[in-house]
Design a protein around this motif. Sequence first.
Motif, PDB file in Angstrom:
ATOM      1  N   ALA A  10     -24.735   4.696  -7.250  1.00  0.00           N
ATOM      2  CA  ALA A  10     -25.802   5.566  -7.773  1.00  0.00           C
ATOM      3  C   ALA A  10     -27.029   4.802  -8.234  1.00  0.00           C
ATOM      4  CB  ALA A  10     -25.264   6.417  -8.923  1.00  0.00           C
ATOM      5  N   SER A  11     -27.080   3.512  -7.987  1.00  0.00           N
ATOM      6  CA  SER A  11     -28.185   2.711  -8.516  1.00  0.00           C
ATOM      7  C   SER A  11     -29.480   2.882  -7.747  1.00  0.00           C
ATOM      8  CB  SER A  11     -27.795   1.228  -8.527  1.00  0.00           C
ATOM      9  OG  SER A  11     -27.521   0.776  -7.216  1.00  0.00           O
ATOM     10  N   ARG A  12     -29.394   3.334  -6.487  1.00  0.00           N
ATOM     11  CA  ARG A  12     -30.591   3.482  -5.666  1.00  0.00           C
ATOM     12  C   ARG A  12     -30.287   4.356  -4.466  1.00  0.00           C
ATOM     13  NH1 ARG A  12     -30.890  -2.890  -3.815  1.00  0.00           N
ATOM     14  NH2 ARG A  12     -28.704  -3.116  -3.238  1.00  0.00           N
ATOM     15  N   LYS A  16     -28.965   7.575  -6.193  1.00  0.00           N
ATOM     16  CA  LYS A  16     -29.865   7.786  -7.337  1.00  0.00           C
ATOM     17  C   LYS A  16     -30.590   9.125  -7.208  1.00  0.00           C
ATOM     18  CE  LYS A  16     -31.722   5.817 -11.078  1.00  0.00           C
ATOM     19  NZ  LYS A  16     -32.355   4.506 -10.999  1.00  0.00           N
ATOM     20  N   GLU A  20     -30.025  12.380  -9.855  1.00  0.00           N
ATOM     21  CA  GLU A  20     -31.126  13.032 -10.572  1.00  0.00           C
ATOM     22  C   GLU A  20     -31.224  14.510 -10.214  1.00  0.00           C
ATOM     23  OE1 GLU A  20     -34.632  10.635 -11.956  1.00  0.00           O
ATOM     24  OE2 GLU A  20     -34.358   9.776  -9.951  1.00  0.00           O
ATOM     25  N   ALA A  31     -22.409   8.510 -13.072  1.00  0.00           N
ATOM     26  CA  ALA A  31     -23.139   7.639 -12.153  1.00  0.00           C
ATOM     27  C   ALA A  31     -22.537   6.245 -12.223  1.00  0.00           C
ATOM     28  CB  ALA A  31     -24.625   7.595 -12.513  1.00  0.00           C
ATOM     29  N   ALA A  33     -22.084   2.210 -10.594  1.00  0.00           N
ATOM     30  CA  ALA A  33     -22.737   1.140  -9.840  1.00  0.00           C
ATOM     31  C   ALA A  33     -22.123  -0.181 -10.270  1.00  0.00           C
ATOM     32  CB  ALA A  33     -24.246   1.132 -10.094  1.00  0.00           C
ATOM     33  N   SER A  38     -29.130  -0.728 -13.821  1.00  0.00           N
ATOM     34  CA  SER A  38     -29.976   0.066 -12.929  1.00  0.00           C
ATOM     35  C   SER A  38     -29.892   1.557 -13.219  1.00  0.00           C
ATOM     36  CB  SER A  38     -29.568  -0.194 -11.472  1.00  0.00           C
ATOM     37  OG  SER A  38     -28.203   0.155 -11.270  1.00  0.00           O
ATOM     38  N   LEU A  39     -28.995   1.942 -14.125  1.00  0.00           N
ATOM     39  CA  LEU A  39     -28.803   3.361 -14.448  1.00  0.00           C
ATOM     40  C   LEU A  39     -29.312   3.716 -15.844  1.00  0.00           C
ATOM     41  CD1 LEU A  39     -25.156   3.658 -13.076  1.00  0.00           C
ATOM     42  CD2 LEU A  39     -27.259   4.361 -11.904  1.00  0.00           C
ATOM     43  N   LEU A  42     -31.490   6.875 -16.208  1.00  0.00           N
ATOM     44  CA  LEU A  42     -30.772   8.154 -16.180  1.00  0.00           C
ATOM     45  C   LEU A  42     -30.163   8.447 -17.552  1.00  0.00           C
ATOM     46  CD1 LEU A  42     -28.851   8.079 -12.763  1.00  0.00           C
ATOM     47  CD2 LEU A  42     -30.994   9.252 -13.297  1.00  0.00           C
ATOM     48  N   THR A  52     -22.611   6.662 -17.479  1.00  0.00           N
ATOM     49  CA  THR A  52     -22.808   5.551 -16.547  1.00  0.00           C
ATOM     50  C   THR A  52     -21.640   4.580 -16.702  1.00  0.00           C
ATOM     51  OG1 THR A  52     -24.155   4.250 -18.091  1.00  0.00           O
ATOM     52  CG2 THR A  52     -25.309   5.791 -16.642  1.00  0.00           C
TER      53      THR A  52
END
Length: 271
Positions: A10-12, A16, A20, A31, A33, A38-39, A42, A52
């Motif tokens: 879910a980081s990108r 991601k 969202e 989420a 990762a 990177s989260l 969120l 996360t």
Amino acid sequence: MKKTILITGASRGFGKIWAEAFLKRGDNVIATARNIDSLKDLAEAYGSSVLTLELDVTDRTQTFEVLGKAHAHFGVLDVVINNAGYGLFGTIEEASEQEAREQFEANVFGTLWVSQAAIPLMRNQGHGHIIQVSSVLGIASIPNLGLYNASKWAVEAMSEAMAAEIKAFGIHTTLVEPVGYSTDWSGASAVHSKPIDVYDGLRAVVYEELKNMPFGNPDATADAILKVVDEEVPPLRIFFGKTALPWINQVYADRLSQWEAWNEVSVAAHG
């Protein structure tokens, strides 16, 4: 109705964007990762609606622990989206043993471990939906991505069998098969084998074709994934992108034509 959805990778990219989209409409999202830094955005934006968790899907023990923690946190796990994975660029000859094994560890075994962890949780609650992010290249192969193709073909076969095995428990299965999208899948996320110069000409042709492809807008997939998740009887397979169906129609027409042409030999081989 509000859902609780776990997304790997879910980081990108798709992960991601989809996380969202679910959060914006009021769903709960787990989420995951490999690096949860990177989260942070969120978590800051959506508070208690998002959990996360660090997850490397190639670690089976960690995968079971994380899905168990996610289920315990929200009390339910309605949807699991197996999105984690990456592309390996290179011909079959060029791929190293480590590259080949790591491609399957992430794309195939990672998908397997997450599925195995999700099934008993969903079976015990009496419902669920497992969504596997495959690819149009899980149906038809192109050169220079042979091991990536193979990993997604494996996901397709595994998930089709799984769908028949778990449907009686109220668990749906969907294979999402995207075409090329303008994400970093072929950029920072990709791995490239050490090239052998005899394939330079072929590689140039493949890259030229990819460069000229009408890549999809990844943001446009948000509405599509919401519809798949909300469908009472979701599809086993769905393409994401407009170029998939025309191409696959031709691929299957060519396959059927060749099987028909060789059918006499095939029948004789039956004995």
